[in-house]
Design a protein around this motif. Sequence first.
Motif, PDB file in Angstrom:
ATOM      1  N   ILE A  11       0.846  -1.193   0.000  1.00 21.83           N
ATOM      2  CA  ILE A  11       0.000   0.000   0.000  1.00 21.83           C
ATOM      3  C   ILE A  11       0.882   1.242   0.000  1.00 21.83           C
ATOM      4  CG2 ILE A  11      -2.015   1.094   1.071  1.00 21.83           C
ATOM      5  CD1 ILE A  11      -2.350  -1.408   2.790  1.00 21.83           C
ATOM      6  N   GLN A  13       1.122   4.619   1.307  1.00 16.37           N
ATOM      7  CA  GLN A  13       0.536   5.422   2.374  1.00 16.37           C
ATOM      8  C   GLN A  13       1.295   6.735   2.554  1.00 16.37           C
ATOM      9  OE1 GLN A  13      -2.208   3.985   2.510  1.00 16.37           O
ATOM     10  NE2 GLN A  13      -2.447   2.959   4.485  1.00 16.37           N
ATOM     11  N   ASN A  21      -5.227   6.778   4.136  1.00 14.82           N
ATOM     12  CA  ASN A  21      -4.616   5.524   4.576  1.00 14.82           C
ATOM     13  C   ASN A  21      -5.674   4.484   4.918  1.00 14.82           C
ATOM     14  OD1 ASN A  21      -2.179   6.821   4.268  1.00 14.82           O
ATOM     15  ND2 ASN A  21      -1.682   6.913   6.450  1.00 14.82           N
ATOM     16  N   GLU A  23      -8.836   4.340   3.902  1.00 21.09           N
ATOM     17  CA  GLU A  23      -9.589   3.909   2.732  1.00 21.09           C
ATOM     18  C   GLU A  23      -8.793   2.919   1.890  1.00 21.09           C
ATOM     19  OE1 GLU A  23     -12.803   4.380   1.830  1.00 21.09           O
ATOM     20  OE2 GLU A  23     -12.887   5.174   3.889  1.00 21.09           O
ATOM     21  N   ARG A  24      -7.482   3.158   1.752  1.00 23.51           N
ATOM     22  CA  ARG A  24      -6.676   2.224   0.955  1.00 23.51           C
ATOM     23  C   ARG A  24      -6.595   0.851   1.619  1.00 23.51           C
ATOM     24  NH1 ARG A  24      -4.360   7.208  -0.368  1.00 23.51           N
ATOM     25  NH2 ARG A  24      -3.139   7.310   1.566  1.00 23.51           N
ATOM     26  N   LYS A  27      -9.881  -0.903   1.014  1.00 24.92           N
ATOM     27  CA  LYS A  27      -9.985  -1.404  -0.356  1.00 24.92           C
ATOM     28  C   LYS A  27      -9.188  -2.696  -0.528  1.00 24.92           C
ATOM     29  CE  LYS A  27     -10.901   3.027  -2.632  1.00 24.92           C
ATOM     30  NZ  LYS A  27     -10.375   4.080  -3.545  1.00 24.92           N
ATOM     31  N   ALA A 254      -2.155   2.618  -6.142  1.00 22.09           N
ATOM     32  CA  ALA A 254      -2.291   2.935  -4.721  1.00 22.09           C
ATOM     33  C   ALA A 254      -2.074   1.710  -3.850  1.00 22.09           C
ATOM     34  CB  ALA A 254      -3.668   3.534  -4.442  1.00 22.09           C
ATOM     35  N   PHE A 255      -2.397   0.543  -4.368  1.00 25.12           N
ATOM     36  CA  PHE A 255      -2.139  -0.702  -3.638  1.00 25.12           C
ATOM     37  C   PHE A 255      -2.091  -1.845  -4.632  1.00 25.12           C
ATOM     38  CE2 PHE A 255      -6.760  -0.469  -3.820  1.00 25.12           C
ATOM     39  CZ  PHE A 255      -7.128  -1.767  -4.177  1.00 25.12           C
TER      40      PHE A 255
END
Length: 613
Positions: A11, A13, A21, A23-24, A27, A254-255
């Motif tokens: 991730i 961050q 942070n 929300e990721r 997800k 994002a991840f």
Amino acid sequence: MRTYRIGGATINQTPLDWKGNLERIKKVLVEARKNGVEILCLPELCITGYGCEDLFLSQWLPEKALSLIPQLVAETEGLLTTLTLPLRHKGLLYNCAIVVKNKQILGIYAKQYMALDGVHYEPRWFNPWPIGLVEDFEIDGETYPIGDLTFDVDDWKVGFEICEDAWRGPVRPACRLKERGVNLILNPSASHFAMQKTLDRIKLVENSSLDFNCTYVYANLLGNEAGRMIYDGEIMVAQRGKILLRNQLLSFRAFELCYGDFKADQSTQENNEAVAPVLSKQEEFPRACALALFDYMRKSRTKGYTLSLSGGADSATCAIMVAEMVKRGIEQLGKESFCSAIGFDELAEKPEKEIVYTIFNTAYQGTVNSSEATLNAAKYLADSIGARFFSWTIDSSVEAYTSIIETALNRKLSWEQDDLALQNIQARSRSPIIWMLTNITNTLLLTTSNRSEGDVGYATMDGDTSGSLAPISSVDKHFIRQWLIYAQKEMGYEGLRFINQLPPTAELRPQDQKQTDEDDLMPYHIMVEIEKLAIRDHKSPLEVFTELKAADLEPEDLLRQHVRKFFRLWSRNQWKRERLAPAFHLDEFNVDPRTWCRFPILSAGFEEELALL
């Protein structure tokens, strides 16, 4: 014995980005559940970010992180995972992983070893958890075990090593976990990127699975989290001394979630397609630098970059990296998502070069000592990548400053008497105007310092060191020159053709003096060998000379001169290194005193040690 779907997630961050942070991570958990993942390893300190620095010393930051746990626990139905954060217990701060299964907290593992080498300063913030100790910790009125824990989950006995725990051989947590019958070790990590460091990690994970007779799962953070360190987002799973799962590194996303199906008896079959190949150092360099520039731009909320493009190797490298940022961002995210991420939604329908033009200013700032060759090389490169290109001369500014000091001193300046001052005033005269362009366009000014220049102070303070960010200052000049040839021939950057034909030169002396960097200093391939031994390996001048003499790189008398010159210049230029712009950590070491290498500003300059030569 059935298979279990096991994976890791990386991730990207940002410190203090609580909403983002959270929300990721949500997800990632949703994506893992959607894909039937049963056991998931998340990276170290992924709730706060690893780079919070002295904010970790506060009371409120760990409390804030802990307050987010219920929201994340609610997303773990059918899933065992690690929610990683700092926790304050009995007045001391620990680096922890809260272990959650199916919306229930099972307990908290606390890291046992702190990293204190190179770029790491963990003992400043965190305390090592005592081996074998288990205590109670309260979360929302419920009490859970915290400390040196293992967990029984179906066919697995699960244990942990958090990053540095695994590097503390020969006696490390995994040794004790093997004695307890652990057959699955999860390693949440925040391991900074360095070129070819993945080879060490692969060896660590492979050997760990073999030595401790376990399935070993590793998950690293991703991206330029807080400004200097880059995380490559590596995810690996190994059994029987073999990597069975590995992702490609340095993603712009994002991840990333990476998973596979594994058996607890370690009978999982190898699948080469599930293991991404290891990239060369030449391939890693632009990937890491491009990702770091992307994150730095969007996280600083600026409108792009500005660069004084000299027609030399260093500024050319910086220019290529900005072009690579756009190219790779579009390839991985799609044009619409990339443009949105950097705050230019209106460019989503534009060609790639037009995007580069909008976010990247370059300027050639010539003097009477500049050559047509470097001007043409700079313009050719800028045009080839699509950068906005300006060209102007700064002779009037140089003459104004020179006239003022000549009047004050009541004498004319000359190259015979005032060489250094006359060189430096040209470099410093370039700074105000390029800063003005930077401010007007709301961009970040890139400085072009490399590590070799930092070693010996071959840079003008408030001149070519002036800027917001020094993307290549942890990379040596010898590598940069080789890489530019690779970028031209293998990456298709034909715009480097003229730059690669020119010898490195500051172009600050009159052209008839034919100034070159290596004449001023020493051959760069010699400097990098001295640097490795002197700075990376902390050897004395005599030790450096003795080792390199055996390597027969150059005549002995010349080598002795170069070793002396390196140590003398190193000693007198620490004040310059203290003032360099923030830099990306890209290589195995750097000379930035704020991250890797501290040295006294005042010292005797190896006087007695050099006498031994």
